[in-house]
Motif scaffolding. Structure first.
Motif, PDB file in Angstrom:
ATOM      1  N   VAL A 176       0.739  -1.172  -0.080  1.00 33.09           N
ATOM      2  CA  VAL A 176      -0.113   0.086  -0.169  1.00 33.09           C
ATOM      3  C   VAL A 176       0.744   1.337   0.061  1.00 33.09           C
ATOM      4  CG1 VAL A 176      -1.629   1.323   1.223  1.00 33.09           C
ATOM      5  CG2 VAL A 176      -1.839  -1.353   1.325  1.00 33.09           C
ATOM      6  N   THR A 177       0.509   2.005  -0.783  1.00 27.85           N
ATOM      7  CA  THR A 177       1.327   3.435  -0.873  1.00 27.85           C
ATOM      8  C   THR A 177       0.509   4.505  -0.542  1.00 27.85           C
ATOM      9  OG1 THR A 177       0.970   3.796  -3.242  1.00 27.85           O
ATOM     10  CG2 THR A 177       2.857   2.337  -2.507  1.00 27.85           C
ATOM     11  N   THR A 178       1.104   5.883   0.157  1.00 29.24           N
ATOM     12  CA  THR A 178       0.504   7.043  -0.018  1.00 29.24           C
ATOM     13  C   THR A 178       1.050   7.865  -1.182  1.00 29.24           C
ATOM     14  OG1 THR A 178       2.215   8.312   1.418  1.00 29.24           O
ATOM     15  CG2 THR A 178       0.605   7.009   2.633  1.00 29.24           C
ATOM     16  N   PRO A 179       0.620   9.018  -1.739  1.00 25.80           N
ATOM     17  CA  PRO A 179       1.220   9.900  -2.475  1.00 25.80           C
ATOM     18  C   PRO A 179       2.586  10.218  -1.551  1.00 25.80           C
ATOM     19  CG  PRO A 179      -0.669  10.858  -1.958  1.00 25.80           C
ATOM     20  CD  PRO A 179      -0.628   9.629  -1.196  1.00 25.80           C
TER      21      PRO A 179
ATOM     22  N   ALA B  93      -4.137   5.716   4.571  1.00 24.18           N
ATOM     23  CA  ALA B  93      -3.448   4.266   4.300  1.00 24.18           C
ATOM     24  C   ALA B  93      -3.075   3.334   5.605  1.00 24.18           C
ATOM     25  CB  ALA B  93      -2.386   4.775   3.591  1.00 24.18           C
ATOM     26  N   ASP B  94      -2.767   4.212   6.408  1.00 25.95           N
ATOM     27  CA  ASP B  94      -2.273   3.489   7.770  1.00 25.95           C
ATOM     28  C   ASP B  94      -3.360   2.672   8.295  1.00 25.95           C
ATOM     29  OD1 ASP B  94      -0.375   3.267  10.174  1.00 25.95           O
ATOM     30  OD2 ASP B  94      -2.255   3.958  11.209  1.00 25.95           O
ATOM     31  N   ALA B  95      -4.779   3.455   8.248  1.00 21.89           N
ATOM     32  CA  ALA B  95      -5.918   2.754   8.982  1.00 21.89           C
ATOM     33  C   ALA B  95      -6.408   1.512   7.948  1.00 21.89           C
ATOM     34  CB  ALA B  95      -7.105   3.397   9.068  1.00 21.89           C
ATOM     35  N   HIS B  96      -6.087   1.492   6.815  1.00 18.62           N
ATOM     36  CA  HIS B  96      -6.258   0.676   5.857  1.00 18.62           C
ATOM     37  C   HIS B  96      -5.166  -0.762   6.034  1.00 18.62           C
ATOM     38  CE1 HIS B  96      -7.008  -1.612   2.008  1.00 18.62           C
ATOM     39  NE2 HIS B  96      -5.721  -1.646   1.896  1.00 18.62           N
ATOM     40  N   CYS B  97      -4.101  -0.260   6.281  1.00 16.01           N
ATOM     41  CA  CYS B  97      -3.237  -1.447   6.459  1.00 16.01           C
ATOM     42  C   CYS B  97      -3.115  -2.026   7.861  1.00 16.01           C
ATOM     43  CB  CYS B  97      -1.575  -0.866   6.551  1.00 16.01           C
ATOM     44  SG  CYS B  97      -1.118  -0.242   4.757  1.00 16.01           S
ATOM     45  N   ARG B  98      -3.619  -1.146   8.818  1.00 18.83           N
ATOM     46  CA  ARG B  98      -3.758  -1.723  10.041  1.00 18.83           C
ATOM     47  C   ARG B  98      -5.074  -2.923  10.143  1.00 18.83           C
ATOM     48  NH1 ARG B  98      -1.398   0.817  14.601  1.00 18.83           N
ATOM     49  NH2 ARG B  98      -0.219   2.680  14.119  1.00 18.83           N
TER      50      ARG B  98
ATOM     51  N   ASN C  70       1.427 -10.198   4.176  1.00 19.35           N
ATOM     52  CA  ASN C  70       2.621  -9.369   4.018  1.00 19.35           C
ATOM     53  C   ASN C  70       2.489  -8.004   3.931  1.00 19.35           C
ATOM     54  OD1 ASN C  70       5.241  -8.594   4.443  1.00 19.35           O
ATOM     55  ND2 ASN C  70       5.978  -9.958   2.487  1.00 19.35           N
ATOM     56  N   VAL C  71       1.756  -7.263   4.827  1.00 12.65           N
ATOM     57  CA  VAL C  71       1.350  -5.856   4.553  1.00 12.65           C
ATOM     58  C   VAL C  71       2.575  -4.964   4.534  1.00 12.65           C
ATOM     59  CG1 VAL C  71      -0.260  -4.059   5.150  1.00 12.65           C
ATOM     60  CG2 VAL C  71      -0.811  -6.354   5.447  1.00 12.65           C
ATOM     61  N   ARG C  72       2.586  -4.045   3.680  1.00 13.71           N
ATOM     62  CA  ARG C  72       3.789  -3.115   3.692  1.00 13.71           C
ATOM     63  C   ARG C  72       3.146  -1.784   3.284  1.00 13.71           C
ATOM     64  NH1 ARG C  72       9.404  -2.849   2.539  1.00 13.71           N
ATOM     65  NH2 ARG C  72       9.664  -0.925   1.473  1.00 13.71           N
ATOM     66  N   LEU C  73       3.534  -0.648   4.000  1.00 14.20           N
ATOM     67  CA  LEU C  73       3.158   0.583   3.465  1.00 14.20           C
ATOM     68  C   LEU C  73       4.374   1.460   3.524  1.00 14.20           C
ATOM     69  CD1 LEU C  73       0.886   2.992   3.642  1.00 14.20           C
ATOM     70  CD2 LEU C  73       1.301   3.155   6.167  1.00 14.20           C
ATOM     71  N   CYS C  74       4.193   2.236   2.456  1.00 11.02           N
ATOM     72  CA  CYS C  74       5.348   3.143   2.092  1.00 11.02           C
ATOM     73  C   CYS C  74       4.723   4.432   2.062  1.00 11.02           C
ATOM     74  CB  CYS C  74       6.055   2.745   0.562  1.00 11.02           C
ATOM     75  SG  CYS C  74       7.213   3.876   0.116  1.00 11.02           S
TER      76      CYS C  74
ATOM     77  N   GLN D 136      -3.145   1.826  -3.795  1.00  9.75           N
ATOM     78  CA  GLN D 136      -2.710   3.308  -3.829  1.00  9.75           C
ATOM     79  C   GLN D 136      -3.576   4.418  -3.496  1.00  9.75           C
ATOM     80  OE1 GLN D 136       0.228   2.746  -7.754  1.00  9.75           O
ATOM     81  NE2 GLN D 136       1.475   3.341  -5.993  1.00  9.75           N
ATOM     82  N   ILE D 137      -3.181   5.091  -2.372  1.00 10.88           N
ATOM     83  CA  ILE D 137      -4.166   6.048  -2.006  1.00 10.88           C
ATOM     84  C   ILE D 137      -3.795   7.177  -2.484  1.00 10.88           C
ATOM     85  CG2 ILE D 137      -5.186   6.744   0.095  1.00 10.88           C
ATOM     86  CD1 ILE D 137      -5.252   4.148   0.520  1.00 10.88           C
ATOM     87  N   ILE D 138      -4.638   8.038  -3.059  1.00  6.14           N
ATOM     88  CA  ILE D 138      -4.270   9.315  -3.596  1.00  6.14           C
ATOM     89  C   ILE D 138      -5.477  10.419  -3.283  1.00  6.14           C
ATOM     90  CG2 ILE D 138      -2.570   8.437  -5.479  1.00  6.14           C
ATOM     91  CD1 ILE D 138      -5.072   8.830  -7.445  1.00  6.14           C
ATOM     92  N   GLY D 139      -5.102  11.618  -3.539  1.00  5.36           N
ATOM     93  CA  GLY D 139      -6.069  12.578  -3.546  1.00  5.36           C
ATOM     94  C   GLY D 139      -6.639  12.874  -4.790  1.00  5.36           C
ATOM     95  N   LYS D 140      -7.692  13.317  -5.100  1.00  3.68           N
ATOM     96  CA  LYS D 140      -8.435  13.550  -6.141  1.00  3.68           C
ATOM     97  C   LYS D 140      -7.569  14.422  -7.378  1.00  3.68           C
ATOM     98  CE  LYS D 140     -11.250  17.443  -4.861  1.00  3.68           C
ATOM     99  NZ  LYS D 140     -12.701  18.195  -4.997  1.00  3.68           N
ATOM    100  N   ASP D 141      -6.736  15.520  -6.596  1.00  6.37           N
ATOM    101  CA  ASP D 141      -6.130  16.514  -7.477  1.00  6.37           C
ATOM    102  C   ASP D 141      -4.967  15.808  -8.508  1.00  6.37           C
ATOM    103  OD1 ASP D 141      -4.851  16.076  -4.915  1.00  6.37           O
ATOM    104  OD2 ASP D 141      -3.794  17.606  -5.289  1.00  6.37           O
ATOM    105  N   ILE D 142      -4.564  14.632  -7.946  1.00  2.00           N
ATOM    106  CA  ILE D 142      -3.352  13.813  -8.611  1.00  2.00           C
ATOM    107  C   ILE D 142      -4.099  12.499  -9.151  1.00  2.00           C
ATOM    108  CG2 ILE D 142      -1.577  14.790  -7.328  1.00  2.00           C
ATOM    109  CD1 ILE D 142      -1.465  12.504  -5.302  1.00  2.00           C
ATOM    110  N   LEU D 143      -5.132  12.523  -9.520  1.00  2.11           N
ATOM    111  CA  LEU D 143      -5.980  11.387 -10.313  1.00  2.11           C
ATOM    112  C   LEU D 143      -5.356  11.206 -11.859  1.00  2.11           C
ATOM    113  CD1 LEU D 143      -8.127   9.203 -10.366  1.00  2.11           C
ATOM    114  CD2 LEU D 143      -9.539  10.843 -11.077  1.00  2.11           C
ATOM    115  N   LYS D 144      -5.122  12.315 -12.683  1.00  3.19           N
ATOM    116  CA  LYS D 144      -4.458  12.202 -13.970  1.00  3.19           C
ATOM    117  C   LYS D 144      -3.206  11.364 -13.897  1.00  3.19           C
ATOM    118  CE  LYS D 144      -2.674  15.748 -15.934  1.00  3.19           C
ATOM    119  NZ  LYS D 144      -2.473  17.118 -16.524  1.00  3.19           N
ATOM    120  N   PHE D 145      -2.385  11.845 -12.899  1.00  5.23           N
ATOM    121  CA  PHE D 145      -1.097  11.188 -12.701  1.00  5.23           C
ATOM    122  C   PHE D 145      -1.022   9.863 -12.482  1.00  5.23           C
ATOM    123  CE2 PHE D 145      -0.930  15.677 -11.639  1.00  5.23           C
ATOM    124  CZ  PHE D 145       0.074  16.271 -13.031  1.00  5.23           C
ATOM    125  N   HIS D 146      -1.910   9.319 -11.796  1.00  5.91           N
ATOM    126  CA  HIS D 146      -1.797   8.063 -11.129  1.00  5.91           C
ATOM    127  C   HIS D 146      -2.808   7.299 -11.956  1.00  5.91           C
ATOM    128  CE1 HIS D 146      -0.022   9.730  -7.482  1.00  5.91           C
ATOM    129  NE2 HIS D 146       0.535   8.697  -7.321  1.00  5.91           N
ATOM    130  N   GLY D 147      -3.909   7.603 -12.450  1.00  5.55           N
ATOM    131  CA  GLY D 147      -4.670   6.940 -13.217  1.00  5.55           C
ATOM    132  C   GLY D 147      -4.618   6.833 -14.805  1.00  5.55           C
TER     133      GLY D 147
END
Ligand code: MSP
Length: 578
Positions: free
Chosen positions: A22-25, A44-49, A59-63, A276-287
């Motif tokens: 799992v990743t955060t921006p 992201a943290d609550a999701h991983c926990r 094998n959960v990994r958060l970056c 991958q957790i992202i905010g809506k403003d960076i959708l184009k870059f990630h999507g």
């Protein structure tokens, strides 16, 4: 039908495969963290926990980390008259500090200025180049430094009076740029990206899938993936061409790979990311860009993008110019970090913007964490009712009698029996607000049961002393607290740990599989014998937050009336809030 079947097996594969990456921006270091940034990390943290709690074998990994290259950072450092590297160190450290205080349990904190990342970027670039997806061309267009992207005419708004163009989406100004760049053949990946986006549950919430598909309904242009070094020097050089530096978004996206050790094959143990957790403003870059880059490099794109909306403050967009940016450290002084985490997860919904208001935060934290959760623990642990300070086991005959006599007992048992399944469903979709709704409704029922059962009448010297019935009421109440605390661990890890410590629930009995009622099933009971409460853990879980103004009025009144008592109370408030 076949496609559905394939998707089903793919999902099954996702669940069965042991890695859950799992990743955060990664966060820009041009300014200090605010609650919007913390929100991405807390989700992201609550999701991983939750993943660790529900699937202990996975094998959960958060970056997480910081995004440190580009014009925007160059300019911020210059404004503060600090060397860029030092500026990056300072702000990056502030992110680390805030995330540490907020309990973000990341496995890696990556910085794009690290050597391991630079090597990964160089390797990825060479791979794209070797596969023929990069070419050199003269490029001109409107560049938005704040968004670090070129924008097309349809993405701009012209301010007639000043003649300045702004990004329609972010409102930031753009500048005309003509230069020779390396271009990436994005146009060739349109169908691949569309196919990826359309897979079941790829983009969540679904409204963001629709936004991506709308963008993909028009021909994608190729994108510039480098800038001249003399314009953007604070960046990673293009391999074998010192005159160019790698475009910051390509650089930044690769952090998700470099954190895993890419290009060393060990990265494959976790690739592709589960979410991958992202905010809506960076959708184009990630999507769009990100899956295209990955497919072009021959790598599998992520399994899911989870997109959240933004926080506004009293209905306004957060911005430095409006002086309304909420600093998590300041907010935590008022609400505590756990309180802030709870508020963000409880009040935020991914599909629409949330409003951060002090009045709302106060109301929610006081009514839910202080009055509903905290107060019930204090009552169950009160020495007047529980002089032996135990977590008792229920007496079967009294349990049966209470369930027959009191609707409130039946209602509570029903809710407790449904708690795990309901919350699991909500957690699986990152619907933390619904987890909170369900748990708080259960705790309301537990408070109601406690009131209706009138345990104070059963204590020695009470109206109708009855020790076994009193113990059973406390056992039922503590069971409710224990189960709700287990469920809430991913959202408020410190408070729930304090509560479970108080009830002396061993760490080995706090996972999802321990969400069964000791009063409903004797074999699975983790509290089938009375046990001593932990005297060292405080039963005062969450102190009611008193408005500064109310507090001073209250204190003045108290001082006038009862000077001795007021002094004592003032001391207690300061202690509880510290
Ligand atoms: N550096 C890029 C991301 C690169 S990832 C390869 C970036 N950084 S950022 O610091 O501007 O934003 C990081 C995250 O914070 C994004 O998910 C963004 O949506 C989120 N938020 C920024 N402002 C926000 C709010 N007001 N509310 C909620 N989240 C917000 O973009």
């Amino acid at each position: 039908m076949l496609v559905r079947k394939i998707n089903y097996f793919r999902l099954l594969g996702t669940r069965l495969s042991s890695s859950h990456y799992v990743t955060t921006p990664i966060f820009y270091v041009n300014a200090a963290p605010h609650i919007g940034h913390l929100y991405s990390a807390v989700i992201a943290d609550a999701h991983c926990r939750y993943q660790r709690l529900r699937y202990p074998d996975s094998n959960v990994r958060l970056c997480t980390g910081t995004d440190e290259h580009g014009t925007k950072i160059q300019q911020a450092a210059a404004t503060h008259k600090v060397p860029v590297a030092q500026y990056c160190d300072e702000i990056s450290e502030r992110y680390r500090h805030v995330f540490g205080l907020a309990g973000i349990a990341h496995d890696d904190f990556i910085r794009t200025t690290e050597q391991r990342h630079k090597e990964a970027v160089a390797h990825f670039w060479q791979r794209l180049q070797a596969r023929g997806h990069i070419y050199s061309a003269a490029y001109s267009g409107w560049y938005c430094v704040s968004d670090e992207t070129f924008l097309t005419d349809s993405q701009l708004r012209l301010d007639e009076s000043s003649g300045i163009r702004h990004s329609l989406e972010s409102g930031h100004p753009v500048e005309w740029t003509e230069e020779t760049n390396y271009m990436f053949r994005l146009s060739q990946f349109q169908d691949d990206v569309r196919h990826w986006v359309q897979q079941e549950a790829r983009i969540r919430p679904a409204k963001f899938e629709k936004i991506l598909l709308d963008t993909l309904s028009e021909q994608l242009p190729d994108v510039s993936v480098s800038r001249p070094s003399n314009r953007v020097h604070w960046a990673i050089p293009v391999p074998n061409d010192e005159t160019q530096t790698v475009y910051v978004w390509l650089d930044a996206l690769i952090n998700y790979l470099s954190s895993l050790g890419y290009p060393n094959e060990q990265y494959l143990a976790h690739w592709p990311p589960a979410q991958q957790i992202i905010g809506k403003d960076i959708l184009k870059f990630h999507g769009i860009y990100w899956p295209a880059f990955l497919i072009a490099a021959g790598l599998e794109p992520p399994r899911q993008l989870y997109v959240h909306s933004h926080w506004t403050v009293d209905g306004q967009k957060m911005s430095k110019s409006k002086h309304n940016v909420v600093d998590p450290l300041q907010a935590a002084q008022q609400y505590t970090m756990e309180g802030l985490r709870y508020f963000l997860l409880r009040e935020g919904v991914a599909h629409s913007d949330g409003n951060f208001s002090h009045v709302k935060a106060l109301r929610i934290l006081n009514s839910e964490l202080a009055d509903t959760l905290g107060n019930l623990l204090s009552r169950a642990c009160a020495k007047t009712l529980n002089p032996q300070q135990i977590y008792p086991s229920p007496h079967v005959e009294h349990l049966t009698a209470l369930l027959q006599e009191l609707d409130a007992a039946k209602r509570l048992q029903e809710l407790l029996l449904q708690l795990a399944a309901r919350c699991e469903e909500h957690y699986e979709c990152n619907h933390f607000h619904l987890v909170a709704d369900t748990t708080i409704a259960t705790l309301h029922a537990a408070n109601n049961f406690f009131e209706c059962a009138k345990p104070w009448e059963l204590k020695p010297g009470g109206k109708a002393p009855n020790a076994p019935r009193l113990q059973t009421i406390i056992a039922i109440t503590m069971d409710a607290l224990r189960l709700c605390a287990i469920v809430l661990q991913p959202m408020i890890p410190q408070l729930t740990s304090q509560l479970l410590n108080k009830l002396t629930v061993p760490s080995s009995q706090r996972s999802w599989q321990h969400l069964c009622l000791s009063s409903a099933s004797s074999s699975s009971s983790s509290s089938s014998h009375s046990r001593q409460l932990d005297e060292q853990s405080n039963a005062l879980l969450f102190q009611r937050i008193v408005e500064q103004q109310d507090k001073s009025t209250q204190q003045k009144q108290q001082q006038q009336q009862l000077p001795g008592k007021a002094k004592k109370q003032r001391k207690a408030t300061v202690k509880a809030n510290s």
